[in-house]
Design an enzyme around this catalytic site. Structure first.
Site, PDB file in Angstrom:
ATOM      1  N   GLU A 110       0.734  -1.085   0.018  1.00 18.39           N
ATOM      2  CA  GLU A 110      -0.122   0.022  -0.036  1.00 18.39           C
ATOM      3  C   GLU A 110       0.823   1.213  -0.035  1.00 18.39           C
ATOM      4  O   GLU A 110       1.411   1.385   0.997  1.00 18.39           O
ATOM      5  CB  GLU A 110      -0.715  -0.035   1.229  1.00 18.39           C
ATOM      6  CG  GLU A 110      -1.809  -0.918   1.109  1.00 18.39           C
ATOM      7  CD  GLU A 110      -3.089  -0.789  -0.046  1.00 18.39           C
ATOM      8  OE1 GLU A 110      -3.122   0.224  -0.363  1.00 18.39           O
ATOM      9  OE2 GLU A 110      -3.765  -1.833  -0.140  1.00 18.39           O
ATOM     10  N   CYS A 154      -2.098   9.237   2.276  1.00 21.55           N
ATOM     11  CA  CYS A 154      -1.852   8.731   1.169  1.00 21.55           C
ATOM     12  C   CYS A 154      -3.122   9.163   0.183  1.00 21.55           C
ATOM     13  O   CYS A 154      -2.939   9.088  -0.804  1.00 21.55           O
ATOM     14  CB  CYS A 154      -1.671   7.045   1.184  1.00 21.55           C
ATOM     15  SG  CYS A 154      -2.936   6.215   2.072  1.00 21.55           S
TER      16      CYS A 154
END
Ligand code: NAD
Length: 503
Positions: free
Chosen positions: A271, A305
């Site tokens: 990720e 993110c």
């Protein structure tokens, strides 16, 4: 908690906590024991708001990593053989403890990673959500039966735990990003070695260990080795013991982690970073798009993110949008996250600040105009809105990871799509339009793992697939998708009648 950490500094906020191991946080968590730092080097953890020392933790060595993996390997089979309701129950009890310790956790999020109360609430809820969903996995989908092309044969697909799971996490949402792997991994019968980020060894690792210890997790199932990524990261991620390497962090580091993991036949789950576009089409409700844009850009100082990295706004709405966003940015209270009402805290460290400020200054040199903010003091950066931005300016083409909103005009939907897709990243995004079908067409054309219509990219629901494409990662987290990663399917066939072989 007097005397913790042998710490000379003035009173540290960690001394106020109800949740703490008896001998303080200056320890590794191995085989159910809090192993003191001994003669290991120490990591000094600093409060980013006050720039004062917070605590110390051991800097784990490669030998510690070897030991942690060996312990996890030894513990895994017995844990997998415990009844699923017992595994689920321990994760559910850990989830309940998160609620009991919510105030302590909020203190820690503030002093360890500069998170305001709003962020603490989000993070605790997300961690609880991932534990709820994770605990349920213990009782779900044990496998399948499939027809066979061979007469008299029965095919069974048996789901088994992957084995030992290595977990590496960053500092921005440390408790949640660690929990979203640790909780399902444990529920499914795996054992875990966790390396939290060096800035957040408590909320990213040691606190989680303490919570699972209190919840009754047997020794060895979860082990935590605080440590510097640049010192032990390669050894950790290229190790021969783990079956899964779950990494959350930057794309640059993640690429190396993935390569090393594959080199050891370990499945990577990556990720990584993002450069998320918030697209405002010409028929959008500007006020709604501005509300979403402010939340998606400035929450936790833009350090997610899935934060908005670029605002792409139709030229007919551009001035109104920029003025609205600048107005919102100027009204956000900045300060110490522990002060009531603060919405914008510090960024995590000097190198992040310098990177963000560098992107800002270079973009201004190249023609961007500051509409709000633009200044910094210590690790505090004012929420900043930039107009006259082009897609190739440093604040737009890089993941800036700060409270910065570069606004780029466009003429057509096709141009917006082209600009949005003009990046190696592909994590999240958002599209505003009063015509949902039109927004849906744009959403379909975006090369990302996630898109949110008439919202902003900062969304994560622990029961919904989360992840990106391209430089934003490989695989999906949450619920059944992380279950696929954290388990392996074994094909067992039973030949119930004698079989006719060709010779
Ligand atoms: P980073 O990659 O520098 O660090 C993340 C982790 O990797 C830390 O624990 C660090 O110690 C470790 N690490 C460093 N070098 C290593 C090495 N050689 N081998 C193994 N591990 C190593 O990332 P960061 O700057 O701390 O975090 C911010 C980044 O994380 C941003 O790019 C952000 O977008 C990304 N992120 C992604 C998600 C997601 O779910 N996609 C969530 C949060 C953050």
């Amino acid at each position: 908690m007097p005397g913790t950490n042998d710490f000379p500094a003035e009173e540290s906020a960690v001394d106020e906590l109800d949740i703490a191991p008896e001998n303080g946080w200056n320890a590794l968590y191995l085989d159910g024991e809090w192993v003191p730092a001994g003669d290991r080097d120490l990591i000094e953890v600093e409060n980013p708001a006050t720039r004062t020392p917070l605590t110390r933790v051991p800097s784990s060595t490669e030998d510690d990593v070897d030991e942690a993996y060996a312990i996890a390997d030894e513990a895994q089979a017995a844990w997998a053989n415990r009844p699923p309701q017992e595994r689920a129950g321990i994760v559910a009890d850990a989830c309940a403890l998160l609620g009991e310790y919510a105030a302590d956790l909020a203190t820690l999020f503030a002093v360890e990673c500069g998170g305001v109360q709003l962020k603490a609430d989000f993070e605790t809820q997300l961690a609880q959500g991932t534990m709820e969903v994770g605990s349920g996995l213990a009782m779900r989908d044990g496998g399948r039966r499939k027809e066979s092309v061979t007469p008299g044969k029965e095919n069974l697909l048996v789901r088994e735990p992957a084995g030992v799971v290595g977990v590496i996490t960053p500092w921005n949402f440390p408790l949640y990003l660690s929990s979203r792997v640790v909780a399902p991994a444990i529920a499914l019968g795996n054992s875990v070695v966790l390396k939290p980020d060096e800035h957040t060894p408590l909320t990213g690792g040691l606190v989680l260990a303490k919570i699972f210890e209190e919840a009754g997790l047997p020794a060895g199932v979860l082990n935590v080795v605080p440590g510097y990524g640049h010192e032990i990261g390669d050894h950790f991620s290229g190790h021969s013991v783990p079956s899964v390497m779950a990494f959350t962090g930057s794309s640059e580091v993640g690429r190396g982690v993935g390569q090393r993991a594959v080199g050891s036949y370990t499945e990577p789950a990556l990720e990584l970073g993002g450069n998320n576009a918030h697209i405002v089409l010409e028929d959008a409700d500007v006020a709604r798009a501005v509300d979403a844009g402010a939340f998606g850009s400035f929450t936790h100082q833009g350090q997610e993110c899935i934060s908005i990295n670029r605002h792409l706004v139709h030229e007919s709405l551009y001035d109104e949008y920029v003025a609205g966003l600048a107005d919102r940015a100027e009204q956000l209270p900045i300060g110490d996250p522990r002060e009531e009402g603060t919405l914008v805290g510090p960024v995590i460290n000097e190198s992040q600040r310098d990177k963000i400020v560098g992107f800002l200054e270079e973009s201004i040199e190249r023609g961007a105009t500051v509409e709000a903010g633009g200044n910094h003091d210590g690790l505090f950066i004012e929420p900043t809105v930039l107009s006259d931005v082009t897609a190739d300016m440093p604040a737009a083409c890089n993941e800036h990871f700060g409270p910065v909103a570069p606004v780029i005009p466009f003429e057509t939907d096709e141009e917006a799509i082209r600009i949005a897709n003009g990046t190696d990243y592909g994590l999240s995004g958002s599209v505003h339009s009063s015509d949902v079908a039109r927004a849906r067409d744009v959403a379909d054309a975006l090369e990302t793992g996630m898109v949110h219509i008439n919202d902003q990219p900062l969304n994560d629901e622990p029961h919904v697939a989360f992840g990106g494409v391209g430089a934003s990662g490989m695989g999906r987290y949450n619920d059944e998708w992380i279950m696929d990663t954290l388990t392996t399917l074994k094909w067992i066939s039973i030949q119930r009648e004698p079989r006719e072989y060709p010779y």
